[in-house]
Design a protein around this motif. Structure first.
Motif, PDB file in Angstrom:
ATOM      1  N   ILE A  58      13.761  -6.412  -6.519  1.00 41.80           N
ATOM      2  CA  ILE A  58      14.790  -6.016  -6.042  1.00 41.80           C
ATOM      3  C   ILE A  58      14.593  -4.385  -5.476  1.00 41.80           C
ATOM      4  O   ILE A  58      15.007  -4.046  -4.456  1.00 41.80           O
ATOM      5  CB  ILE A  58      16.140  -6.180  -7.095  1.00 41.80           C
ATOM      6  CG1 ILE A  58      16.278  -7.538  -7.084  1.00 41.80           C
ATOM      7  CG2 ILE A  58      17.331  -5.451  -6.343  1.00 41.80           C
ATOM      8  CD1 ILE A  58      17.422  -7.811  -8.358  1.00 41.80           C
ATOM      9  N   PHE A  59      14.272  -3.585  -6.364  1.00 41.91           N
ATOM     10  CA  PHE A  59      14.217  -2.211  -6.267  1.00 41.91           C
ATOM     11  C   PHE A  59      12.766  -1.401  -5.625  1.00 41.91           C
ATOM     12  O   PHE A  59      13.076  -0.355  -5.061  1.00 41.91           O
ATOM     13  CB  PHE A  59      14.498  -1.488  -7.683  1.00 41.91           C
ATOM     14  CG  PHE A  59      15.826  -1.918  -7.849  1.00 41.91           C
ATOM     15  CD1 PHE A  59      16.946  -1.322  -7.331  1.00 41.91           C
ATOM     16  CD2 PHE A  59      16.148  -2.589  -9.111  1.00 41.91           C
ATOM     17  CE1 PHE A  59      18.421  -1.988  -7.630  1.00 41.91           C
ATOM     18  CE2 PHE A  59      17.238  -2.866  -9.565  1.00 41.91           C
ATOM     19  CZ  PHE A  59      18.520  -2.654  -8.915  1.00 41.91           C
ATOM     20  N   THR A  60      11.856  -2.264  -5.564  1.00 45.19           N
ATOM     21  CA  THR A  60      10.639  -1.669  -5.062  1.00 45.19           C
ATOM     22  C   THR A  60      10.796  -1.643  -3.565  1.00 45.19           C
ATOM     23  O   THR A  60      11.073  -2.453  -2.824  1.00 45.19           O
ATOM     24  CB  THR A  60       9.466  -2.629  -5.459  1.00 45.19           C
ATOM     25  OG1 THR A  60       9.159  -2.474  -6.872  1.00 45.19           O
ATOM     26  CG2 THR A  60       8.218  -1.874  -4.775  1.00 45.19           C
ATOM     27  N   ARG A  61      10.275  -0.505  -2.899  1.00 45.13           N
ATOM     28  CA  ARG A  61      10.250  -0.057  -1.674  1.00 45.13           C
ATOM     29  C   ARG A  61       8.903  -0.870  -0.973  1.00 45.13           C
ATOM     30  O   ARG A  61       7.979  -0.402  -1.581  1.00 45.13           O
ATOM     31  CB  ARG A  61      10.318   1.151  -1.225  1.00 45.13           C
ATOM     32  CG  ARG A  61      11.657   1.877  -1.507  1.00 45.13           C
ATOM     33  CD  ARG A  61      11.559   3.235  -1.086  1.00 45.13           C
ATOM     34  NE  ARG A  61      11.631   3.532   0.183  1.00 45.13           N
ATOM     35  CZ  ARG A  61      11.351   4.821   0.895  1.00 45.13           C
ATOM     36  NH1 ARG A  61      11.323   5.945  -0.055  1.00 45.13           N
ATOM     37  NH2 ARG A  61      11.421   4.979   2.102  1.00 45.13           N
ATOM     38  N   ARG A  62       8.594  -1.649   0.025  1.00 46.81           N
ATOM     39  CA  ARG A  62       7.712  -2.103   0.347  1.00 46.81           C
ATOM     40  C   ARG A  62       7.825  -2.495   2.095  1.00 46.81           C
ATOM     41  O   ARG A  62       8.943  -2.476   2.465  1.00 46.81           O
ATOM     42  CB  ARG A  62       7.613  -3.628  -0.348  1.00 46.81           C
ATOM     43  CG  ARG A  62       8.753  -4.277  -0.251  1.00 46.81           C
ATOM     44  CD  ARG A  62       8.273  -5.651  -1.074  1.00 46.81           C
ATOM     45  NE  ARG A  62       9.355  -6.640  -1.248  1.00 46.81           N
ATOM     46  CZ  ARG A  62      10.606  -6.500  -1.747  1.00 46.81           C
ATOM     47  NH1 ARG A  62      10.866  -5.246  -2.499  1.00 46.81           N
ATOM     48  NH2 ARG A  62      11.634  -7.265  -1.708  1.00 46.81           N
ATOM     49  N   ALA A  63       6.675  -2.437   2.572  1.00 46.52           N
ATOM     50  CA  ALA A  63       6.601  -2.936   4.116  1.00 46.52           C
ATOM     51  C   ALA A  63       6.659  -4.415   4.254  1.00 46.52           C
ATOM     52  O   ALA A  63       6.150  -5.138   3.293  1.00 46.52           O
ATOM     53  CB  ALA A  63       5.503  -2.046   4.799  1.00 46.52           C
ATOM     54  N   LEU A  64       6.334  -4.662   5.254  1.00 45.86           N
ATOM     55  CA  LEU A  64       6.612  -6.008   5.914  1.00 45.86           C
ATOM     56  C   LEU A  64       4.996  -6.502   5.433  1.00 45.86           C
ATOM     57  O   LEU A  64       4.161  -5.821   5.537  1.00 45.86           O
ATOM     58  CB  LEU A  64       6.902  -6.462   7.244  1.00 45.86           C
ATOM     59  CG  LEU A  64       8.402  -6.132   7.529  1.00 45.86           C
ATOM     60  CD1 LEU A  64       8.374  -6.527   9.069  1.00 45.86           C
ATOM     61  CD2 LEU A  64       9.197  -7.211   6.841  1.00 45.86           C
ATOM     62  N   GLY A  65       4.847  -7.675   5.198  1.00 45.82           N
ATOM     63  CA  GLY A  65       3.422  -8.065   4.580  1.00 45.82           C
ATOM     64  C   GLY A  65       3.275  -9.579   4.722  1.00 45.82           C
ATOM     65  O   GLY A  65       4.197 -10.494   4.830  1.00 45.82           O
ATOM     66  N   VAL A  66       2.121 -10.334   4.570  1.00 42.50           N
ATOM     67  CA  VAL A  66       1.732 -11.527   4.701  1.00 42.50           C
ATOM     68  C   VAL A  66       0.960 -11.794   3.377  1.00 42.50           C
ATOM     69  O   VAL A  66      -0.304 -11.102   3.371  1.00 42.50           O
ATOM     70  CB  VAL A  66       1.326 -12.121   5.944  1.00 42.50           C
ATOM     71  CG1 VAL A  66       0.754 -13.542   5.825  1.00 42.50           C
ATOM     72  CG2 VAL A  66       2.219 -11.605   7.223  1.00 42.50           C
ATOM     73  N   GLU A  67       1.212 -12.856   2.952  1.00 41.20           N
ATOM     74  CA  GLU A  67       0.461 -13.417   1.602  1.00 41.20           C
ATOM     75  C   GLU A  67      -0.206 -14.421   2.004  1.00 41.20           C
ATOM     76  O   GLU A  67       0.588 -15.339   2.539  1.00 41.20           O
ATOM     77  CB  GLU A  67       1.075 -13.521   0.460  1.00 41.20           C
ATOM     78  CG  GLU A  67       1.611 -11.968  -0.054  1.00 41.20           C
ATOM     79  CD  GLU A  67       2.286 -12.324  -1.558  1.00 41.20           C
ATOM     80  OE1 GLU A  67       1.413 -12.822  -2.459  1.00 41.20           O
ATOM     81  OE2 GLU A  67       3.463 -11.809  -1.694  1.00 41.20           O
TER      82      GLU A  67
END
Length: 525
Positions: A58-67
């Motif tokens: 919920i609180f982690t800042r993250r960029a768009l990504g693909v797994e």
């Protein structure tokens, strides 16, 4: 999160989760839900999977990504479960699947947590040895939580068998079974291997005929192992049927201890992939085609039956594969695009699926665009994109197609066609068909003359000279070349060979073909 440190395979694993008493706030917080997963640690380690933490999510800042994930090797491809299929080229048709290895990944589903905050969840463990990671996540309107724990799954009697992932018809293999005694004392261990037919994949099980994979040379052996010692016994198995699947089961027993391992082993047909077309003339009232079907292997073939009054209907099956094949060079691109100019309207009747990836017009235009990438600055065509060496026959073949596409109102650049025609005009001046070492012009020049005549640029004097000097019997290609030259003269207004053109070569078609320069085949005649 409470669970035993170690359990046996094939038993029930009970997990206790405690969220804590809501302290009288249950009505305020509403319903809390819990989910628990038990997953093989080895599978999780493939991607470095971290246990779910809702706070971090919920609180982690993250960029768009693909797994991305892959499970290559966890399933084995087997032939389809319909009675017949035979394909050619790279066409493999639709394939069924039989799970060979089933990773351990158990899930509780969504569980409603009572006011006490305590939940007990049970998992039925399969035959498995290794480490399981228990992962729990809870969520309510006011509170979220997570926990994890590691549980070892092993047996006092450990069986590790090297079972085949698949077999081909008539294969015989060795099956080593490795045993480890961790029971605390020496033991005499009896090991058995059995084969059971797999049902539910489209084949009727023949109980009298035995399983698809049979055990050869004895199915039971014994070995004595001290505590902590390991040993190996060897069995043999054979694919007894041409197609199907069996489950191989290895079972080790010693007193009250028992351990087993099993795996589905599909058997694939031994023959190469092929495409077969059979033409039958049906008499009135004939509806049973079984007498015409020979050598079919169940689960390995797919058959299409097309009834038509067209005497050339068997050729349309070849067209189906021609336009589907992933062609790339000039000759192949032209061969897959040119038929669409003339029989595109028939394709929907032959195979509706063929038009799912684009209309006929789109396919033709893709072929035209690809050919343009093979045209050199001089105006001729090379066999591949970016090529610098023009080819005589290939240039005539590509230009012939482009002329026909333009005549049917496709947007083909006129200047590109004019450049190709100009290149061919330059090449035919001074070339002599009698030069047997010049393979480029020997078979390419007659075709270029024909294409030039179609475009109204025939060199009648040169064509008459070639007709006079050409020996049509020196090679099978000679008959085709002579006919092209006489047809070119006819298109140019010289009808001296009109009678010959009306009497084409009707001798039996041979299997002769050439894979160089002109790609000649008697069937092309």
């Amino acid at each position: 999160l409470s669970a035993p440190k170690e359990v046996r395979s094939g038993t029930t694993l009970t997990v206790e989760v405690t969220l804590g008493d809501s302290g009288g706030r249950a009505s305020e917080e509403g319903t809390t839900y819990l989910t628990v997963a038990a997953v093989d640690e080895g599978v999780l380690s493939l991607t470095g999977f971290a246990s779910p933490d809702p706070l971090m999510a919920i609180f982690t800042r993250r960029a768009l990504g693909v797994e991305t994930f892959e499970t290559i090797g966890w399933t084995v491809v087997v032939p389809p479960a319909d009675p017949a299929s035979a394909t050619g080229g790279d066409g493999a048709g639709s394939l069924g699947r039989i799970d060979g290895i089933k990773p351990v990944a158990l899930w509780s589903g969504l569980v409603e947590v009572p006011a006490s905050g305590k939940v007990e969840i049970s998992f039925d463990l399969p035959r498995y040895r290794g480490a399981l990671r228990l992962m729990a996540v809870s969520a309510g309107s006011q509170r979220i939580g997570h926990a994890e724990r590691r549980v070892i799954v092993r047996d006092p009697l450990v069986v590790q068998s090297t079972l085949p992932r698949f077999l081909t018809a008539s294969d015989t293999v060795s099956v080593p079974v490795h045993l480890t005694n961790l029971s605390g004392k020496g033991r005499e261990i009896t090991v058995q291997i059995a084969s059971h037919e797999v049902t539910g994949i489209g084949l009727a099980v023949d109980q009298e005929g035995g399983p698809t994979v049979e055990i050869v040379g004895g199915s039971e052996k014994s070995i004595f192992l001290e505590d902590g010692a390991a040993g190996t016994v060897l069995f043999r198995a054979r694919a007894a049927r041409p197609v199907g699947a069996s489950t191989l089961v290895v079972h080790a027993r010693s007193g009250d201890l028992s351990s087993r391992q099993d795996q589905i082993v599909p058997v694939l047909p031994a023959g190469p992939k092929s495409r077969r077309v059979q033409r039958l003339e049906l008499e009135p009232g004939v509806t049973d085609l079984a007498p015409f079907l020979h050598g079919w292997a169940p689960l390995s073939e797919r058959t299409s039956i097309w009834v038509t009054s067209n005497p050339y209907g068997d050729a349309f099956g070849h067209l189906n594969h021609l336009v589907r094949y992933p062609y790339g060079c000039l000759e192949q691109t032209t061969s897959s695009s040119r038929p669409l100019l003339w029989v595109g309207k028939l394709l929907s009747a032959i195979d509706p699926e063929i038009l799912e990836k684009g209309s006929i017009e789109d396919r033709v235009l893709r072929g035209v665009d690809r050919l343009m990438t093979m045209q050199t600055p001089a105006g001729g065509f090379a066999y591949w994109q970016g090529g610098t060496q023009e080819a005589y026959w290939a240039t005539a073949y590509a230009t012939h197609f482009l002329l026909e596409a333009r005549d049917q109102r496709y947007p083909v650049a006129t200047e590109r066609i004019d450049e190709a025609l100009a290149w061919m005009t330059r090449q035919v001046n001074g070339k002599y068909v009698g030069n047997q070492t010049d393979h480029y012009s020997r078979d390419g020049e007659p075709y270029m003359h024909y294409v030039l005549a179609l475009a109204g640029r025939a060199n009648k004097a040169r064509i008459r000279e070639l007709v006079k000097d050409l020996n049509a019997n020196d090679r099978p290609e000679g008959r085709e070349n002579l006919y092209l030259l006489k047809a070119a003269l006819y298109l140019a207004g010289d009808h001296r060979y009109e009678a010959d053109l009306k009497r084409p070569d009707l001798s039996p078609v041979s299997d002769y073909r050439s894979t160089g320069w002109s790609f000649y085949s008697d069937r092309r005649m």
